[in-house]
Design a protein around this motif. Structure first.
Motif, short mmCIF file in Angstrom:
data_model
loop_
_atom_site.label_atom_id
_atom_site.label_comp_id
_atom_site.label_asym_id
_atom_site.label_seq_id
_atom_site.Cartn_x
_atom_site.Cartn_y
_atom_site.Cartn_z
N ARG A 102 20.15 44.10 69.20
CA ARG A 102 20.79 43.32 68.08
C ARG A 102 19.68 42.50 67.39
NH1 ARG A 102 26.64 40.96 70.37
NH2 ARG A 102 27.42 43.06 70.69
N GLU A 103 18.38 42.43 68.13
CA GLU A 103 17.60 41.71 67.49
C GLU A 103 16.05 42.38 67.78
OE1 GLU A 103 16.39 37.96 70.25
OE2 GLU A 103 18.13 38.99 71.27
N LYS A 104 15.08 41.80 67.07
CA LYS A 104 13.70 42.25 67.13
C LYS A 104 13.05 42.28 68.30
CE LYS A 104 9.08 41.94 65.18
NZ LYS A 104 8.18 41.24 64.40
N VAL A 105 12.36 43.67 69.05
CA VAL A 105 11.82 43.80 70.14
C VAL A 105 10.52 42.98 70.13
CG1 VAL A 105 10.99 45.25 71.61
CG2 VAL A 105 12.96 45.87 70.67
N GLY A 106 10.16 42.15 71.26
CA GLY A 106 9.13 41.36 71.44
C GLY A 106 7.87 41.95 72.01
N GLY A 107 8.17 42.64 73.02
CA GLY A 107 7.22 43.26 74.18
C GLY A 107 7.80 44.19 74.85
N ALA A 118 11.44 42.74 76.37
CA ALA A 118 11.39 41.38 76.07
C ALA A 118 11.98 41.06 74.41
CB ALA A 118 9.89 40.79 76.18
N LEU A 119 13.08 40.17 74.41
CA LEU A 119 13.58 39.83 73.32
C LEU A 119 13.29 38.47 73.27
CD1 LEU A 119 16.91 41.81 73.66
CD2 LEU A 119 14.89 42.54 72.50
N ASN A 143 10.92 33.02 73.61
CA ASN A 143 9.82 33.76 73.91
C ASN A 143 9.22 34.72 72.44
OD1 ASN A 143 7.70 35.31 75.33
ND2 ASN A 143 9.18 36.77 76.31
N PRO A 144 8.59 34.07 71.50
CA PRO A 144 8.39 34.79 70.47
C PRO A 144 6.92 35.91 70.47
CG PRO A 144 7.37 32.62 70.16
CD PRO A 144 8.19 32.57 71.44
N ARG A 145 6.52 35.78 71.53
CA ARG A 145 5.23 36.72 71.83
C ARG A 145 5.89 37.79 72.50
NH1 ARG A 145 2.96 31.67 71.37
NH2 ARG A 145 0.90 31.40 70.35
N GLY A 146 6.92 37.75 73.03
CA GLY A 146 7.39 38.81 73.95
C GLY A 146 6.60 38.97 75.25
#
Length: 456
Positions: A102-107, A118-119, A143-146
């Protein structure tokens, strides 16, 4: 007849969106506007490429040396939505599954049979076999950097992710990682049984930093975890069994963005790289090896000196030069033309390899492969004033590099046309002396990668 001067333009620069090694640094993947490619790390060789139409990728994450890749869409015209992870079989040349969130994949982090995604505020874990099964979900802080890391060695269990509080590390134990399947005929001996561990892993949280985490790295066995924070001056090494701080290294005194930390496979050294364009190598030996310290550090137990004076600094460094027509092997990294500028924001990825020692074929030495986002491929060797564990034989037993290497002059390997001819004997002896006495990593080979026309 027009005899006017005409300008000669340089070759268009290589545009690389992402590049990363597999867990064992045997291969690496590269994403460009054209598609993605898989290279052999050393010797550098283009193994296969995929030209994709309809959009661009943000990353292609390899799962060891298998044909399975995890693709993420990105760029101005993403090939896939940013909330999806695509499982790609490169032998079939097709998608085999997709995971949607449901959200952008971070890593991403993966090992044989497992994938961690990582979300923004959670990490989701999947088991990947014939089918993909969701096995767990763990809450994290923002965790914006994933950021996440997974131990990839045989029978390893560790997954390291940010904790619920800023600067904390959460240690998650997964089922043991299965060993790689042997190639060719079965061995005459039975495979070794997995080690029986009675430890219950009492430590699940490590209070690593006061500021947000920027990188997490673990050894293949999962015994150690390295952490860096937003400040970018310190690298801390922790023991995962008890959560104790094993080492604290100082990258520098000014703020920087640390891009990554890479453990050597024998867990005796680490390499650290940042947006300063410099690679640092630290020793993990109990006595600190040959890491540099302030001349006032012996007084720290007796005088209330600031912690800065008791810090350990890297024993070897390499400054990535700016893009140039060629790089000469006849001079070390510390000697450069005054007109040559340094790329202060040269983004790169670093990995450890084992290369045959040129002094004796039966020995192997640890070297570094550095991949820049401008298409540069660097093979770097360690100075001989470093720890005595740099050389090992085929069985992995460490050898003394002074006994083996100091008596024999190193002969440099041949390289591609972008590198000048081999140095004269006098210069070669001078480079060997500088390798013994200096603190700079030695450039052994330089090449370019990232193009599909054969130049890479």
């Amino acid at each position: 007849m027009n005899l006017a001067r005409r300008s000669i333009t340089q070759t268009s620069p290589v545009q690389i969106f992402n590049t990363q090694f597999d867990a064992d640094c045997q291969i690496f993947t590269t994403v460009t506007p054209v598609g993605f490619a898989v290279y052999q790390a050393w010797p550098l060789k283009l193994l296969r490429k995929r030209e994709l139409s309809g959009g661009t990728l943000a990353a292609a994450v390899p799962c060891h040396t298998s044909s399975l890749l995890f693709l993420l869409g990105g760029g101005r015209s993403p090939l896939y939505p940013p909330n999806k992870v695509i499982l790609w079989d490169d032998v079939a040349g097709a998608e085999v599954a997709e995971l949607e969130f449901r959200e952008k994949v971070g890593g991403l982090a993966c090992r044989r049979g497992w994938l961690a995604v990582a979300l923004r505020r959670r990490v989701v874990v999947f088991e990947v076999h014939e089918t993909v099964v969701r096995r767990g979900e763990y809450d994290t802080c923002d965790n914006p950097r994933g950021v996440l890391a997974m131990a990839t060695g045989s029978y390893a269990t560790l997954l390291a992710i940010p904790g619920r509080q800023m600067g904390h590390v959460q240690l998650v134990q997964l089922p043991p990682c299965r060993p790689p399947e042997p190639l060719g005929p079965p061995p005459p001996l039975r495979p070794a049984k997995p080690p029986t561990s009675t430890a219950r892993h009492p430590v699940s949280i490590i209070t690593a930093h006061e500021s947000p985490l920027t990188t997490l790295s673990v050894t293949p066995s999962g015994r150690l975890v390295a952490t860096t924070s937003l400040r970018g001056t310190l690298v801390r090494i922790w023991e995962t069994s008890n959560g104790k701080l094993l080492k604290e290294f100082r990258r520098g005194s000014d703020k920087a963005e640390i891009y990554g930390v890479a453990f050597r496979s024998d867990e005796k050294e680490i390499a650290v790289w940042s947006d300063k364009g410099t690679i640092h190598v630290f020793s993990l030996t109990p006595a600190g090896g040959s890491n540099r310290q302030s001349s006032l550090s012996p007084l720290a137990p007796f005088l209330p000196l600031p912690k800065y004076f008791d810090s350990q600094w890297s024993y070897a460094q390499y400054r990535i030069p700016a893009q140039a027509a060629h790089i000469s092997l006849s001079s070390t990294s510390s000697v450069r033309s005054p007109a040559t500028d340094l790329a202060a924001d040269e983004k790169c990825v670093v990995g450890w390899i084992k290369a045959p020692a040129e002094t004796e074929e039966s020995l192997q030495e640890y070297q570094l492969i550095t991949l820049t986002y401008s298409g540069g491929w660097y093979r770097l060797s360690l100075p001989l004033n470093g720890p005595l564990s740099n050389l090992s034989d085929a069985s992995g037993i460490s050898q003394d590099p002074y006994h083996k290497a100091s008596s024999t002059s190193r002969q440099r390997t041949s390289s591609v046309s972008s590198i000048s001819s081999s140095p004269e004997k006098g210069k070669g002896k001078e480079r060997d002396r500088e390798r013994r006495d200096g603190h700079d990593l030695i450039l052994e080979e330089y090449r370019k990668y990232g193009r599909w026309d054969g130049w890479g």
